[in-house]
Scaffold this motif. Sequence first.
Motif: not given
Length: 386
Positions: A89, A119, A139, A141-142, A145-146, A175, A180, A182, A196, A199
């Motif tokens: 992670r 995330g 999958y 987290t950016s 977003d996810n 996110k 989150n 995942g 999903t 958040s």
Amino acid sequence: MQRRAVTALLAAAALLLTAGCSSDDGGAPGKDDSASPSGTTAPPSPGRTAGETPPAKGSVKVVRTVATGLSTPWGLAPLADGDLLVSSRDEATITRVDGKTGKKTELGEVPGVSPAGEGGLLGIALSPEYASDRMVYAYFTSASDNRVVRMLYDERKPAGEQLGAPDTVFRGIPKGVIHNGGRIAFGPDRMLYVGTGESGDTGLSQDKDSLGGKILRLTPEGEPAPGNPFPDSPVYSYGHRNVQGLAWDREQRLFASEFGQNTWDELNAIAPGDNYGWPEAEGRSDESGFHDPVDQWSTDEASPSGIAHAEGSIWMAGLRGQRLWRIPLKGTEASADPQAFLEGEYGRLRTVAPAGGDKLWLVTSNTDGRGDPKDGDDRILELRVS
């Protein structure tokens, strides 16, 4: 292939679910290689037939420790040769673990991951055509977003350089620091299922135009899957809080684990288009229109993450609960009271996956910032169950 219509189709895609949190630890923040597509159902053992009701009482034996020294492991994808792919992670890496020796080989780091709170790089899954296309789905987290991406895994390249550039399959999932979701898995229908979270935004899991607090069903290219319950929508079920476990039984029925807030964590049998109640309902409810859980637990006993089906039961890993739950099934109902195993023996438990027949892989989660790491953490265990 990037999902071109996502912005127009789901403008509310950045919405998430609820405040207060069983989150990853059960309490509010302030309080070769063609594996089974789903990766969550083991072949039945000799003598056990599909649909047979399991005994009321089962057993768990730790056969061996497969690997140690893993950092924030989250997702697990078994390969057909017995090796395992594991996502980190916080380090945003995917590592191959030799299923016999425990040797670890880093495939590479996934670019674009922005770890924070719960995330980071979360669930991973193998393409249903993995034997020919060598695609690994992830999958993560950016910064915004996810999303779900897929990457070519080329083991002929040097260690650390074996992952191709991520191809974004689906974006716009809400996110946050918490919730989150995942977990991703390919189902028996070869479609991609995505759990999903919300958040911390409690208003959105009932909004069918939001991607938060849902189970999504997509084609491998990231389009809404044919036969979804809502026209031109990826949403498969809604009214969830934070889905982190997906598994199918031998009759191809889908189950999902879900974090509650302060009262009840849930194991749900998923029916397309059904409403699972959050935030109006937590656990079982007298209100009509909500699909009640198969079973429920107090948040300090569970805070569930991964689940798997084997030997006629769902096996559910508990984070705050620090135990492995066995839920024997008759159809989509519990056939007996749940049993807890390994309570407190290995700390927080994150992911469980079938290893064939009566075997399971189990991944601990003590280096995630909420655990108490011991020498050797985090680790993968091989279990024999009944």
